[in-house]
Design an enzyme around this catalytic site. Structure first.
Site, short mmCIF file in Angstrom:
data_model
loop_
_atom_site.label_atom_id
_atom_site.label_comp_id
_atom_site.label_asym_id
_atom_site.label_seq_id
_atom_site.Cartn_x
_atom_site.Cartn_y
_atom_site.Cartn_z
N HIS A 91 34.46 55.50 42.54
CA HIS A 91 35.06 54.18 42.39
C HIS A 91 36.51 54.14 42.87
O HIS A 91 37.38 54.81 42.31
CB HIS A 91 34.98 53.79 40.90
CG HIS A 91 35.47 52.42 40.59
ND1 HIS A 91 36.80 52.11 40.43
CD2 HIS A 91 34.79 51.25 40.41
CE1 HIS A 91 36.92 50.83 40.15
NE2 HIS A 91 35.72 50.28 40.13
N ASP A 92 36.76 53.41 43.96
CA ASP A 92 38.11 53.03 44.40
C ASP A 92 39.04 54.20 44.74
O ASP A 92 40.25 54.10 44.55
CB ASP A 92 38.79 52.15 43.34
CG ASP A 92 38.24 50.74 43.29
OD1 ASP A 92 37.26 50.46 44.00
OD2 ASP A 92 38.78 49.93 42.52
N GLN B 247 38.02 48.53 48.64
CA GLN B 247 38.51 47.19 48.95
C GLN B 247 38.95 47.10 50.40
O GLN B 247 39.29 48.11 51.03
CB GLN B 247 39.69 46.83 48.04
CG GLN B 247 39.32 46.64 46.59
CD GLN B 247 40.47 46.08 45.76
OE1 GLN B 247 41.41 45.49 46.29
NE2 GLN B 247 40.39 46.26 44.45
N ARG C 217 40.62 37.02 46.88
CA ARG C 217 41.24 37.90 45.88
C ARG C 217 41.22 37.26 44.50
O ARG C 217 41.13 37.98 43.49
CB ARG C 217 42.66 38.25 46.31
CG ARG C 217 43.32 39.31 45.43
CD ARG C 217 44.38 40.07 46.18
NE ARG C 217 45.08 41.02 45.33
CZ ARG C 217 44.60 42.20 44.94
NH1 ARG C 217 43.41 42.57 45.33
NH2 ARG C 217 45.32 43.00 44.17
N LYS D 291 34.46 46.19 47.66
CA LYS D 291 34.87 45.90 46.29
C LYS D 291 35.58 44.55 46.25
O LYS D 291 36.53 44.32 46.99
CB LYS D 291 35.79 47.02 45.80
CG LYS D 291 36.19 46.89 44.34
CD LYS D 291 35.04 47.30 43.44
CE LYS D 291 35.43 47.22 41.98
NZ LYS D 291 36.65 48.00 41.66
N TYR E 284 40.47 53.03 38.31
CA TYR E 284 41.18 53.51 37.13
C TYR E 284 40.23 53.41 35.95
O TYR E 284 39.50 52.41 35.82
CB TYR E 284 42.45 52.69 36.89
CG TYR E 284 43.44 52.77 38.03
CD1 TYR E 284 44.20 53.92 38.25
CD2 TYR E 284 43.60 51.69 38.89
CE1 TYR E 284 45.10 53.97 39.29
CE2 TYR E 284 44.50 51.74 39.92
CZ TYR E 284 45.25 52.88 40.15
OH TYR E 284 46.13 52.93 41.19
N ALA E 285 40.28 54.38 35.05
CA ALA E 285 39.26 54.47 34.00
C ALA E 285 39.19 53.22 33.15
O ALA E 285 38.10 52.74 32.83
CB ALA E 285 39.53 55.70 33.12
N HIS E 286 40.36 52.66 32.76
CA HIS E 286 40.33 51.55 31.80
C HIS E 286 40.20 50.18 32.47
O HIS E 286 40.15 49.16 31.77
CB HIS E 286 41.59 51.58 30.91
CG HIS E 286 42.81 50.92 31.50
ND1 HIS E 286 43.53 51.48 32.54
CD2 HIS E 286 43.43 49.73 31.21
CE1 HIS E 286 44.54 50.69 32.85
NE2 HIS E 286 44.50 49.62 32.06
N GLY F 127 38.58 49.12 36.44
CA GLY F 127 37.33 48.96 37.16
C GLY F 127 36.20 49.86 36.68
O GLY F 127 35.03 49.45 36.66
#
Length: 210
Positions: free
Chosen positions: A36-37, A79, A88, A123, A152-154, A156
């Site tokens: 992810h990202d 993204q 956006r 994304k 980022y864990a908290h 996405g």
């Protein structure tokens, strides 16, 4: 507005994982991996030589290699740069205009470059499922478990775990293959997922089961 500069912190260990409500067990025949990202723009907020990014990146590399060898599909989110304000949406109010359409922003870290057979999804919002065909690509391959890694864990990653749960896809939150703004936010994400939507796991535990 925009991304913070992130101070180093140690990743959680196996003994620190919260106990999940969910009883699910990892099944390689049902799983897919999400990276992810992991683009230059987002990773530049970290000290690349320190925890959490350095060991998390190494763990994602290990897990991706093991998944490919086991026939587990590997998905990436990324993204685009220079996003139109209408595309956006509300993210611009919280995070500004986002990345530019330049390789140092948009490229996935070279250690994690997608390989033949991997899937790269555009994304659009926090969750990897929003405005993408991730669920369809998983379903047609008989996959209803998702291993979530990246940043980022908290934000996405947590949003993806919550939406996977709501789509009856079992999320596995790979605690030492994630990174976040701080150890506090990292732990918050693990605790929320364990309580509400998924199973926190460690990279080595997954690899051992492969």
């Amino acid at each position: 507005m925009g991304l913070p500069r992130i101070a180093p912190y140690d990743l959680p260990t196996a003994s620190e994982l919260p106990t999940p409500r969910a009883p699910w067990a990892f099944d390689p025949a049902r799983a897919a991996l999400l990276i992810h990202d992991m683009q230059g723009y987002f990773c530049a907020a970290f000290d690349a030589s320190a925890a959490p990014l350095s060991p998390a990146l190494a763990n994602i590399v290990r897990l991706a290699s093991a998944c490919r060898s086991a026939g587990i599909p590997v998905f990436y989110t990324a993204q685009h740069g220079n996003q139109d304000r209408r595309d956006r949406g509300l993210q611009a109010d919280l995070w500004g205009p986002g990345m530019q359409e330049i390789p140092e922003h948009t490229d996935i870290l070279p250690e994690l470059a997608p390989q033949d057979g991997d899937f790269r999804l555009v994304k659009h919002r926090y969750s990897a499922f929003q405005r993408s065909n991730l669920e369809t690509l998983m379903r047609v391959r008989g996959r209803d478990q998702l291993l979530i890694t990246g940043i980022y864990a908290h934000i996405g990653c947590l949003a993806t775990a919550a939406e996977a749960f709501q789509r009856d896809i079992e999320p596995f939150f790979v605690a030492d293959a994630l990174a976040d703004f701080s150890r506090e936010k990292h732990e918050m994400a693990l605790n929320w997922v364990a309580a509400c939507s998924g199973v926190p796991v460690m990279t080595q535990s997954l690899i051992d089961q492969l």
